[in-house]
Design a protein around this motif. Structure first.
Motif, PDB file in Angstrom:
ATOM      1  N   ILE A 114       0.869  -1.179   0.000  1.00  0.00           N
ATOM      2  CA  ILE A 114       0.000   0.000   0.000  1.00  0.00           C
ATOM      3  C   ILE A 114       0.903   1.225   0.000  1.00  0.00           C
ATOM      4  O   ILE A 114       1.667   1.436   0.934  1.00  0.00           O
ATOM      5  CB  ILE A 114      -0.933   0.036   1.230  1.00  0.00           C
ATOM      6  CG1 ILE A 114      -1.893  -1.144   1.191  1.00  0.00           C
ATOM      7  CG2 ILE A 114      -1.706   1.350   1.261  1.00  0.00           C
ATOM      8  CD1 ILE A 114      -2.847  -1.175   2.365  1.00  0.00           C
ATOM      9  N   ARG A 115       0.831   1.972  -1.001  1.00  0.00           N
ATOM     10  CA  ARG A 115       1.649   3.181  -1.116  1.00  0.00           C
ATOM     11  C   ARG A 115       0.985   4.331  -0.353  1.00  0.00           C
ATOM     12  O   ARG A 115      -0.241   4.403  -0.256  1.00  0.00           O
ATOM     13  CB  ARG A 115       1.810   3.575  -2.590  1.00  0.00           C
ATOM     14  CG  ARG A 115       2.399   2.473  -3.436  1.00  0.00           C
ATOM     15  CD  ARG A 115       3.908   2.409  -3.214  1.00  0.00           C
ATOM     16  NE  ARG A 115       4.468   1.356  -4.037  1.00  0.00           N
ATOM     17  CZ  ARG A 115       5.168   0.347  -3.573  1.00  0.00           C
ATOM     18  NH1 ARG A 115       5.400   0.237  -2.309  1.00  0.00           N
ATOM     19  NH2 ARG A 115       5.653  -0.566  -4.373  1.00  0.00           N
ATOM     20  N   VAL A 116       1.800   5.199   0.200  1.00  0.00           N
ATOM     21  CA  VAL A 116       1.281   6.328   0.959  1.00  0.00           C
ATOM     22  C   VAL A 116       0.296   7.136   0.126  1.00  0.00           C
ATOM     23  O   VAL A 116      -0.714   7.612   0.628  1.00  0.00           O
ATOM     24  CB  VAL A 116       2.446   7.230   1.466  1.00  0.00           C
ATOM     25  CG1 VAL A 116       1.909   8.482   2.124  1.00  0.00           C
ATOM     26  CG2 VAL A 116       3.317   6.462   2.433  1.00  0.00           C
ATOM     27  N   ASP A 121      -5.662  12.834   1.255  1.00  0.00           N
ATOM     28  CA  ASP A 121      -5.433  13.840   2.292  1.00  0.00           C
ATOM     29  C   ASP A 121      -6.525  13.763   3.358  1.00  0.00           C
ATOM     30  O   ASP A 121      -6.265  13.938   4.547  1.00  0.00           O
ATOM     31  CB  ASP A 121      -5.395  15.241   1.684  1.00  0.00           C
ATOM     32  CG  ASP A 121      -4.132  15.489   0.866  1.00  0.00           C
ATOM     33  OD1 ASP A 121      -3.173  14.697   1.000  1.00  0.00           O
ATOM     34  OD2 ASP A 121      -4.108  16.466   0.102  1.00  0.00           O
ATOM     35  N   LEU A 122      -7.744  13.462   2.926  1.00  0.00           N
ATOM     36  CA  LEU A 122      -8.850  13.325   3.863  1.00  0.00           C
ATOM     37  C   LEU A 122      -8.607  12.141   4.805  1.00  0.00           C
ATOM     38  O   LEU A 122      -8.834  12.247   6.013  1.00  0.00           O
ATOM     39  CB  LEU A 122     -10.170  13.146   3.099  1.00  0.00           C
ATOM     40  CG  LEU A 122     -11.438  13.106   3.930  1.00  0.00           C
ATOM     41  CD1 LEU A 122     -11.619  14.410   4.715  1.00  0.00           C
ATOM     42  CD2 LEU A 122     -12.642  12.868   3.035  1.00  0.00           C
ATOM     43  N   THR A 128      -5.223  11.251  11.649  1.00  0.00           N
ATOM     44  CA  THR A 128      -4.584  12.144  12.620  1.00  0.00           C
ATOM     45  C   THR A 128      -5.581  12.570  13.688  1.00  0.00           C
ATOM     46  O   THR A 128      -5.267  12.577  14.881  1.00  0.00           O
ATOM     47  CB  THR A 128      -3.984  13.376  11.902  1.00  0.00           C
ATOM     48  OG1 THR A 128      -3.054  12.915  10.912  1.00  0.00           O
ATOM     49  CG2 THR A 128      -3.252  14.284  12.867  1.00  0.00           C
ATOM     50  N   ASP A 129      -6.813  12.864  13.286  1.00  0.00           N
ATOM     51  CA  ASP A 129      -7.860  13.223  14.257  1.00  0.00           C
ATOM     52  C   ASP A 129      -8.196  12.042  15.164  1.00  0.00           C
ATOM     53  O   ASP A 129      -8.324  12.205  16.382  1.00  0.00           O
ATOM     54  CB  ASP A 129      -9.129  13.685  13.542  1.00  0.00           C
ATOM     55  CG  ASP A 129      -8.998  15.065  12.922  1.00  0.00           C
ATOM     56  OD1 ASP A 129      -8.041  15.797  13.261  1.00  0.00           O
ATOM     57  OD2 ASP A 129      -9.852  15.403  12.074  1.00  0.00           O
ATOM     58  N   ILE A 130      -8.351  10.862  14.570  1.00  0.00           N
ATOM     59  CA  ILE A 130      -8.704   9.661  15.337  1.00  0.00           C
ATOM     60  C   ILE A 130      -7.652   9.377  16.405  1.00  0.00           C
ATOM     61  O   ILE A 130      -7.969   9.008  17.528  1.00  0.00           O
ATOM     62  CB  ILE A 130      -8.859   8.440  14.400  1.00  0.00           C
ATOM     63  CG1 ILE A 130     -10.097   8.596  13.515  1.00  0.00           C
ATOM     64  CG2 ILE A 130      -8.921   7.131  15.189  1.00  0.00           C
ATOM     65  CD1 ILE A 130     -10.145   7.621  12.346  1.00  0.00           C
ATOM     66  N   LEU A 131      -6.372   9.566  16.036  1.00  0.00           N
ATOM     67  CA  LEU A 131      -5.274   9.225  16.942  1.00  0.00           C
ATOM     68  C   LEU A 131      -4.874  10.374  17.863  1.00  0.00           C
ATOM     69  O   LEU A 131      -4.057  10.179  18.759  1.00  0.00           O
ATOM     70  CB  LEU A 131      -4.069   8.733  16.131  1.00  0.00           C
ATOM     71  CG  LEU A 131      -4.342   7.423  15.380  1.00  0.00           C
ATOM     72  CD1 LEU A 131      -3.202   7.114  14.430  1.00  0.00           C
ATOM     73  CD2 LEU A 131      -4.568   6.279  16.358  1.00  0.00           C
TER      74      LEU A 131
END
Length: 180
Positions: A114-116, A121-122, A128-131
């Motif tokens: 799986i490539r970044v 972006d979403l 980032t919000d979840i963590l």
């Protein structure tokens, strides 16, 4: 009488089971996990994998992504050795958040698959919000990498799928039962 019958008669509420363990809500609001045995006198590999996870959690008490365990005991039932341990109560995680976390784990384990750029972006913003932010996201990734190292060293498989992510009572993502 089964362990389930015994515990429910003492006021525990059955929550469910995995392949090697059952979970009960204790009268005090904590969760009791009972790891079944396949041997009479020594821990099975499945029990040992959980012991290793519990020790990792104990050795990293300030890591917000790890559950708090206590009340560790063994007992014999029908001539077999069982392990029981209490933990903080955890709650189901939202399905969309769990799916994103599972994709992140796949990327951490197999970055070539799986490539970044396959994360939009979403997706990255949502993760980032979840963590809980960028620093917390980095800590989460380091935690998963450390768990993966333990799994490789001990001959386990990292088993972080949607059902192995939970929320703590404060809404923090917590890793639960990471080894198979």
């Amino acid at each position: 009488m089964t362990i389930k019958q015994f515990l429910t008669s003492k006021g525990y509420r059955y929550l469910g089971k995995g392949v090697y363990q059952e979970a009960y809500l204790a009268p005090d609001g904590t969760v009791l996990k009972v790891y079944k045995s396949v041997t009479k006198n020594k821990f099975s590999k499945q029990q040992q994998s959980f012991i290793d996870f519990a020790k990792f959690c104990r050795d990293n008490p300030n890591n917000p992504f790890l559950p708090y365990f206590f009340g560790w005991e063994t007992f014999k039932w029908n001539e077999k050795l069982y392990l029981q341990i209490k933990s903080e109560r955890l709650f189901p995680i939202k399905t969309d958040a769990a799916r994103l976390l599972e994709r992140l784990i796949t990327y951490i384990e197999h970055p070539q698959q799986i490539r970044v750029h396959q994360f939009t972006d979403l997706d990255i913003g949502r993760l980032t919000d979840i963590l809980g932010g960028v620093k917390q996201s980095q800590e989460f990734i380091r935690t998963v990498q450390k768990l993966n190292n333990i799994a490789e060293k001990k001959g386990y498989r990292l088993d972080l799928h949607q059902r192995n992510f939970m929320y703590g009572s404060d809404g923090q993502v917590v890793i639960n039962d990471p080894f198979a």
